[in-house]
Motif scaffolding. Structure first.
Motif, PDB file in Angstrom:
ATOM      1  N   VAL A  11       0.845  -1.186   0.000  1.00 34.62           N
ATOM      2  CA  VAL A  11       0.000   0.000   0.000  1.00 34.62           C
ATOM      3  C   VAL A  11       0.881   1.237   0.000  1.00 34.62           C
TER       4      VAL A  11
ATOM      5  N   SER B 129      -5.257   6.374  -0.768  1.00 34.96           N
ATOM      6  CA  SER B 129      -4.367   5.214  -0.741  1.00 34.96           C
ATOM      7  C   SER B 129      -4.369   4.518  -2.086  1.00 34.96           C
TER       8      SER B 129
ATOM      9  N   PHE C 278      -3.759   0.609  -2.989  1.00 35.85           N
ATOM     10  CA  PHE C 278      -3.464  -0.779  -2.669  1.00 35.85           C
ATOM     11  C   PHE C 278      -3.107  -1.491  -3.966  1.00 35.85           C
TER      12      PHE C 278
END
Length: 374
Positions: free
Chosen positions: A351, A359, A361
């Motif tokens: 991440v 974010s 991922f």
């Protein structure tokens, strides 16, 4: 390392040579004051300490050393030719000494004692290491037990929520059916269906983690089109979340060799998390990069983000980020399962995130894996 303390240079030289000949590392000090300075700077296994010295005598040096926390494990052997009376020897032990040798020194006896103290030191060091390892293990058991208890509590709550909702909608349906109110019946059925789907997802996660722990999670690997998989996933996600725009950056490889259903499970998990943790936003990006031997696929959101110190933990079992006042549903095992799936494919997960900025991922997969049967 051994420290020899003696105000007579000949004694220092002779003892140092004998010990170094037997592969001991040796340091020397010609006074009590010099010895104390060295003890503050260095760590010694053993101190061979002459009793009769000008200035500070050996007993005073030993008493001072016993007050240093750094030297609390250091053994002290006294050397003296002056007096072998019981009272004199007793003073040596009460000052912090562990043994006593009279001059002239029998080198064979001295070497035997030095080797014995070194062996005791090594045994103590190993015992301390074992004790630390046991304490760390106990602390890990306690953390695991606490996480398990928290998980049971969370699972009970998360499973009860959709069940309670379904029960309520069924009761409303019964009333609407009695009244012949078909539009309301359809509305309640749709809402009940949503809650049943949530329940199904929770149960599926619980079954997956059970299979992972028992080694029974099987993979059906084959070549398939990632592009086609993404089209199907985006259609389902868009249907459930029409307010979000999901764009794909990069060109997927024509084919990848993996378990199609499990890779879809990972991508769906990343996308649903991106939506869940991005309240008030409407954009999600899927970033794809293909090198000669590896696929990179990242799901980027513009939501709450994750603090740097928490990022290493998000793929742990039962971990849930609860850093905001917002309560997010879930068991805290989706990312753990995703990580296990990718790792079983020979890839990696990770991440990239900034708090308050969102974010990404991502996972990587080898594009030319060995085609094994699982």
């Amino acid at each position: 390392m051994i420290l020899i303390v003696d105000d007579t240079p000949e004694n220092l030289i002779s003892l140092k040579k004998v010990l170094e000949k037997h592969n001991f590392e040796v340091d020397t000090a010609s006074s009590g004051e010099e010895a104390l300075k060295k003890v503050l700077r260095n760590e010694y296994v053993l101190i061979i300490l002459d009793v009769q010295m000008p200035g500070m005598d050996g007993f005073e040096v030993a008493e001072a050393i016993s007050g240093y926390s750094k030297a609390k494990e250091t053994a002290i052997i006294f050397l003296s030719a002056a007096n072998t009376e019981l009272k004199f020897i007793t003073k040596g032990y009460s000052s912090g000494g562990l043994d006593y040798i009279t001059k002239p020194v029998d080198m064979d006896i001295l070497l035997l004692k030095v080797k014995t103290f070194y062996r005791i030191y090594e045994q103590n060091r190993k015992l301390i290491e074992i004790q630390k390892a046991l304490l760390d293990e106990i602390a890990f058991r306690k953390r695991a037990e606490r996480k398990k208890d928290e998980f049971i509590s969370i699972a009970s709550h998360e499973l009860k929520t959709p069940l309670t909702s379904v029960k309520g909608y069924v009761q409303l349906l019964a009333r609407s059916v009695d009244k012949g109110d078909i539009p309301t019946v359809k509305k309640h059925l749709a809402k009940a269906q949503v809650q049943l789907e949530k329940l199904n997802e929770l149960i599926a996660d619980l079954l997956d983690i059970s299979k992972l722990e028992s080694g029974k999670l099987k993979f059906n690997k084959k070549s398939f089109s990632l592009d086609t998989l993404l089209e199907g996933v985006l259609e389902v996600i868009h249907h459930a979340n029409p307010e979000f725009t999901i764009t794909i950056n990069g060109i997927p490889p024509k084919e990848i060799y993996a378990d199609e259903m499990r890779i879809e499970q990972v991508i769906v998990n990343f996308l649903t998390n991106a939506i869940k943790y991005s309240p008030g936003t409407k954009e999600i990006q899927i970033n794809i990069d293909t090198s000669e031997n590896e696929l990179y696929l990242g799901v980027r959101d513009f939501g709450i983000g994750i603090a740097p110190e928490l990022q290493k933990s998000v793929f742990e079992k039962f971990y849930r980020v609860e850093e905001t006042a917002i309560h997010f549903q879930g068991l805290g095992i989706g990312l753990y399962i995703s990580a296990e799936i990718i790792q079983r494919h020979g890839g990696e997960v990770g991440v990239k995130s900034k708090l308050g900025e969102g974010s990404e991922f991502y996972f990587t997969l080898p594009l030319n894996p060995v085609h094994e049967v699982e």
